[in-house]
Design an enzyme around this catalytic site. Structure first.
Site, PDB file in Angstrom:
ATOM      1  N   SER A 155       0.735  -1.330   0.033  1.00 40.48           N
ATOM      2  CA  SER A 155      -0.071  -0.210  -0.157  1.00 40.48           C
ATOM      3  C   SER A 155       0.808   1.072  -0.152  1.00 40.48           C
ATOM      4  O   SER A 155       1.689   1.492   0.791  1.00 40.48           O
ATOM      5  CB  SER A 155      -0.917  -0.094   1.265  1.00 40.48           C
ATOM      6  OG  SER A 155      -1.687   1.152   1.474  1.00 40.48           O
ATOM      7  N   SER A 156       0.453   2.126  -0.846  1.00 36.91           N
ATOM      8  CA  SER A 156       1.131   3.219  -0.960  1.00 36.91           C
ATOM      9  C   SER A 156       0.917   4.147   0.212  1.00 36.91           C
ATOM     10  O   SER A 156       1.506   5.388   0.722  1.00 36.91           O
ATOM     11  CB  SER A 156       0.891   4.147  -2.018  1.00 36.91           C
ATOM     12  OG  SER A 156      -0.688   4.315  -1.981  1.00 36.91           O
ATOM     13  N   ASP A 301      -7.541   0.824  -7.747  1.00 40.21           N
ATOM     14  CA  ASP A 301      -8.741   1.072  -7.331  1.00 40.21           C
ATOM     15  C   ASP A 301      -9.939   0.956  -8.174  1.00 40.21           C
ATOM     16  O   ASP A 301     -11.037   0.893  -8.087  1.00 40.21           O
ATOM     17  CB  ASP A 301      -9.062   2.260  -6.511  1.00 40.21           C
ATOM     18  CG  ASP A 301      -8.629   2.020  -5.048  1.00 40.21           C
ATOM     19  OD1 ASP A 301      -8.262   1.004  -4.521  1.00 40.21           O
ATOM     20  OD2 ASP A 301      -8.512   3.382  -4.467  1.00 40.21           O
ATOM     21  N   ARG A 374     -16.649  -0.620  -3.617  1.00 38.34           N
ATOM     22  CA  ARG A 374     -16.303  -0.598  -4.696  1.00 38.34           C
ATOM     23  C   ARG A 374     -16.992  -1.839  -5.443  1.00 38.34           C
ATOM     24  O   ARG A 374     -16.944  -1.440  -6.891  1.00 38.34           O
ATOM     25  CB  ARG A 374     -14.575  -0.633  -4.997  1.00 38.34           C
ATOM     26  CG  ARG A 374     -14.177   0.693  -4.384  1.00 38.34           C
ATOM     27  CD  ARG A 374     -12.713   1.304  -5.113  1.00 38.34           C
ATOM     28  NE  ARG A 374     -12.442   2.520  -4.161  1.00 38.34           N
ATOM     29  CZ  ARG A 374     -13.133   3.712  -4.605  1.00 38.34           C
ATOM     30  NH1 ARG A 374     -14.119   3.780  -5.304  1.00 38.34           N
ATOM     31  NH2 ARG A 374     -12.222   4.722  -3.910  1.00 38.34           N
TER      32      ARG A 374
END
Length: 417
Positions: A155-156, A301, A374
């Site tokens: 994860s950034s 995403d 999402r």
């Protein structure tokens, strides 16, 4: 031609709330996203002692560069990954004992690369149950700063948390990153830090990159939050799957901070007409969608959005380098595959890829949401072409867009779908 007013960016709102809390004075955020995630972030700041004033179109935050005003706090991060990852870093700059917990879904998501880096910087941080997961306790005494090594391959947000922390340390930070996913989100962070008065430097070093963050704190400002590009992807995709359908999103165009606007380039490659202008972006369906192979590491995403429209392409759609989607709100790669199979579509998956064959999805199919906003919003686009699609948890969209179903129904009518 539907013109869609997309709510503010979740990613930008979360970063802006951190920066506002860390700045030396009062910051006003214009048109921030109001959703379960961002309300949870704001409530977390309130629990830590910051004043957050909220009106319909703006939030005001009284910043404090010395760290949280409260000397002791219990913070519940709900389902919010930005809340769960950013606020412990902010708490470390203060002086006190801060306890963090989260929903069962967020407890499953990993934190260890970030918390290991914070420990390497001298932060007294303890995971109370499973190592590398919430709940955790921070016994804060400020952060000295210095050199640290970080793996941001999952994860950034791990890197963003450290970048945001840097100006609040006594010596600044020099962060060597060994791996990085979703790099455009880091560019958002750096651009926003610049707007709050901090310039991040960069150096090349071996296989990774070095980010150099000076000490000195942030200055308060008035900051306008742009529309959410990830949310816009569902409406752009709706136009692309509707012959002659057209959707315009104002306020999200050339110069936008968010890398997820790159999703429209994928739609262009598939055959949609795309216009990106300074004042907004328009996508028009041409009646043709081609198959393609695309690397979505930097815009992962929007992977579920593409997966949900892939059956309508004329050839296979293969999405690669999206291993990090397996550690989101759910294993999104498998969630997409399972729901496409429910629709009767042929799908193959690997550790970091999914390939979807053209097909005619079966009507009247129940989509399993896995509690992931999402997944629901993506397969709502499939429902434009497939009658009778339903969801087991349609309300989970409140995480980022509480009014999604009403807005999407309006677009459906405007497209004649």
């Amino acid at each position: 031609m539907p013109v869609i007013d997309i709510p503010g960016s979740k990613s930008i709102t979360a970063r802006a709330l951190f920066l506002a809390a860390a700045a030396d004075g009062v910051t006003t955020l214009v048109r921030p996203l109001r959703s379960d995630d961002t309300e949870g972030f704001a409530e977390g700041l309130t629990a830590l002692g910051y004043r957050v004033g909220r009106t319909r179109d703006a939030w005001q935050v009284d910043g404090r560069p010395q760290g949280p005003p409260a000397r002791e706090a219990d913070v519940h991060c709900r389902d919010g990954a930005t809340t769960a990852r950013f606020l412990p870093a902010l708490a470390a700059t203060g002086h006190g004992v801060y306890r963090f917990d989260a929903s069962a879904q967020m407890r499953r998501r990993p934190l260890l690369p970030l918390t290991r880096a914070l420990r390497d910087l001298g932060v007294d941080l303890r995971h109370e149950e499973a190592e590398g997961h919430h709940p955790l306790t921070v016994r804060a005494a400020g952060v000295e700063g210095g050199d640290v090594v970080l793996d941001a391959g999952q994860s950034s947000q791990y890197l963003t948390a450290l970048l945001l922390l840097g100006p609040l340390t006594r010596r600044g930070l020099r962060i060597r990153v060994t791996d990085l996913v979703s790099a455009p989100y880091v560019e958002i962070t750096i651009a926003m830090m610049r707007a709050f008065g901090v310039e991040v430097g960069r150096e090349a070093a071996g296989p990774g990159q070095v980010f150099v963050v000076p000490p000195g704190g942030y200055r308060p400002t008035t900051y306008a939050v742009e529309p959410d590009a990830s949310t816009a992807s569902y409406f752009f995709a709706a136009a692309a799957v509707t012959p002659g359908g057209e959707v315009t999103v104002p306020g999200l165009g050339a110069g936008a901070l968010q890398g997820d606007l790159g999703f429209v380039d994928v739609l262009r490659r598939m055959g949609a007409e795309v216009s990106v202008r300074p004042e907004g972006t328009t996508v028009r369906g041409t009646g043709q969608l081609r198959g393609l192979t695309v690397n979505m590491r930097d815009i992962s995403d929007t992977m579920p959005t593409l997966a949900a429209v892939a059956p309508f392409a004329s050839g296979p759609v293969r999405i690669e380098d999206v291993a990090n989607t397996r550690v989101k709100e759910c294993d999104r790669l498998e969630a997409c595959a399972e729901n496409l199979r429910r629709l009767g579509v042929r799908v193959a998956t690997g550790p970091d890829w999914i390939e979807i064959r053209p097909g005619t999805p079966a009507p009247g199919t129940g989509i399993k949401s896995y509690g992931d906003h999402r997944i629901v919003m993506s397969f709502a686009v499939t429902g434009l072409r497939v009658p009778g699609i339903s969801f087991d948890d349609p309300g989970c969209v409140r995480k980022t867009f509480p009014g999604f179903h009403e807005a999407f129904a309006e677009v459906r009518g405007g497209l004649g779908a």
